[in-house]
Design an enzyme around this catalytic site. Structure first.
Site, PDB file in Angstrom:
ATOM      1  CD  GLU A 146      -2.847  -1.364   0.251  1.00 57.10           C
ATOM      2  OE1 GLU A 146      -3.070  -0.351  -0.452  1.00 57.10           O
ATOM      3  OE2 GLU A 146      -3.443  -2.435   0.091  1.00 57.10           O
TER       4      GLU A 146
ATOM      5  CB  CYS B 279      -0.986   7.490   1.575  1.00 58.19           C
ATOM      6  SG  CYS B 279      -2.046   6.419   2.552  1.00 58.19           S
TER       7      CYS B 279
END
Length: 527
Positions: free
Chosen positions: A289, A323
């Site tokens: 990720e 993020c």
């Protein structure tokens, strides 16, 4: 948080009941009275200490020593992996219902410790109160969601079709089984959810784990370890190690004893881990990720108040160190000036300071490296365009001992400028006027990343946005956050392109099978 009927999520954290502040304040006093202690690693059910140590200091005030942690070595990595390997046969063959019970118990324990853990997240990361408490609450929900999915799929044991064989009975079963030893490497920004979430998924599916948190945030992962321990999960099933990524972390990644890995972090580091991890004797699962360069598109038909509020919340929550943070805004020229003016107005109202103080929306960035990056990026943006808010670090008075960077809006930056493509991971958002939403979409998709994206516009434009955008998590007309705020069971979180490797989102319907491989069992008996 069983004592309150209010369920905190990232969507409703902006105006929580007073009770949450009261309980946070109580926990704050208790935690501050116990700072500076030494914390061991946890291997095979025992405290484990190394010769070398490192200090964990608060980014809000570097004079504050939060704790002393172990500087683990390659030897410690191998010890943790050995413990996990030894524990795997018993844990993997335990009835899946019992694994579910133990992981749910860990979630319940985490609920009881929500505010203590939330305070520590604030001190360690620099998150404001509700962002920090939300990190812990999300982790408990991620643990429960993995348990729920295991139950919903009946342990992932399903009978398939029976072969049409005269004189025989041929049964076929599909069973998903754990891989073995799973490594979880987690980042600093969500040290609870991005450690506990993958760890819970790995555990409930029957894997044993080694958790290695970011060096900036070891304490939160230690607290997760204690929840697993106190829930009665057997020795060796979960292991916790701390130390540098370059030595301890690399030893874990390169070890043939690791059967699968979940890494959350930057694109560059993640791609290197993927390459290093693929060097084994066979292909092993790597759930990566990675970063984001998340756009928000604003149509001429948008509700500009919702758009401005959602953009500001997503750009500057946790100082832009998500993020999923909004770092690029493309607004149709008809509404550009009004949108930017309202963004500036809202941004200037955000208070910056001690993240444990309830009046502050923003705390510090995580460390000196991020502090320097902010200075370099804003200097570049000031030369290439215009900075409307922020642009200079805050280093006087109460800010002198922390890494405080003001929220920054940059405009008039040329389209070819590299920072339109670079994940800065800081409280900086760049805004551009465009001729059409089609042009905005082209620019939005023209990056390596595809994590989150937001849109504000008319109902008939929304479906067009969902169809065209290249991202794993997408939001439309959402004042709570244009690109941020995912919650397990509601908005599963994961990315496309350079933002993720699996194509399946954490906290969603299809995530748990990533931690298992399939075995088909065919048994033939004579009729």
């Amino acid at each position: 948080m069983a004592e309150s009927s209010f369920k905190l999520t990232y969507s409703n954290m902006f105006n929580p009941p007073e009770e949450l502040h009261t309980r946070y304040d109580q926990a704050l006093g208790q935690v501050k009275a116990n700072l500076g202690k030494e914390h061991g690693m946890f291997i095979n059910g025992k405290e484990h200490f190394s010769k070398e140590k490192f200090e964990n200091r608060s980014p809000a005030d570097t004079d504050v020593l939060l704790g002393i942690f172990q500087k683990g070595t390659a030897e410690d990595a191998h010890m943790a992996l050995e413990a996990a390997r030894k524990a795997f046969p018993i844990w993997s063959r335990m009835k899946w219902q019992e694994r579910v019970r133990l992981v749910r118990k860990a979630a319940d324990i985490m609920d009881e410790r929500t505010f203590e853990m939330g305070v520590i997240v604030s001190l360690e990361v620099g998150k404001n109160r509700m962002e920090a408490v939300g990190d812990v609450a999300e982790t408990a929900d991620l643990l429960r969601y993995s348990c729920d999915r295991m139950e919903a799929n009946e342990g992932f044991i399903h009978e398939m079709g029976r072969d049409p064989l005269p004189g025989f009975v041929s049964t076929n079963f599909s069973i998903l089984r754990p891989y073995g030893v799973w490594l979880v490497i987690s980042p600093f920004n969500f040290p609870c959810a991005l450690t506990g979430g993958p760890a819970g998924a790995a555990l409930v599916t029957g894997n044993t784990i080694v958790m290695k948190p970011a060096t900036d945030t070891p304490w939160t992962a230690r607290l997760i370890t204690e929840c697993f321990r106190d829930a009665g999960i057997p020795d060796g099933v979960f292991n916790f190690v701390t130390g540098p990524g370059s030595s301890l972390g690399q030893a874990l990644i390169e070890s043939p004893e690791v059967d699968g890995i979940t890494f959350t972090g930057s694109y560059d580091v993640g791609m290197k881990i993927g390459r290093d991890f693929s060097a084994g004797k066979w292909v092993r699962p790597a759930i990566l990720e990675l970063g984001g360069k998340n756009p928000t598109i604003v149509s001429r038909h948008a509700n500009l108040e919702d758009a401005a509020l959602g953009i500001v919340r997503s750009s500057f929550g946790l100082q832009g160190q998500k993020c999923s943070a909004c770092s690029r805004v493309f607004a149709e020229k008809q509404v550009y000036e009004e949108l930017v003016a309202r963004m500036v107005e809202l941004t200037q109202k955000l208070k910056i300071g001690d993240p444990t103080d309830r009046q502050n929306y923003n705390g510090p960035v995580i460390n000196k490296g991020s502090y320097r990056d902010y200075q370099n990026f804003t200097e570049d943006l000031a030369k290439s365009g215009r900075i409307l808010t922020g642009g200079k670090v805050m280093s006087d008075g109460d800010y002198a001992r922390g890494f405080y960077c003001p929220n920054t809006i940059a405009v008039d930056v040329p389209e070819e400028h590299s920072l339109w493509q670079t994940e800065m991971f800081l409280p900086i958002v760049m805004v551009a006027a465009v001729d059409s939403i089609e042009t905005a979409m082209t620019r939005a998709n023209n990056v390596l990343y595809g994590l989150t994206a937001g849109f504000y516009g008319a109902p008939d434009e929304v479906e067009w946005f969902f169809d065209k955008i290249e991202a794993g998590v997408t939001y439309a007309n959402r004042p709570q956050g244009s690109t941020t705020g995912a919650w397990p069971g509601f908005q599963p979180f994961g990315g496309w392109k350079g933002s993720g490797s699996s194509g399946k989102n954490a906290g969603g319907l299809y995530y748990l099978p990533l931690y298992m491989h399939e075995q088909i069992r065919t048994l033939v008996k004579r009729a």
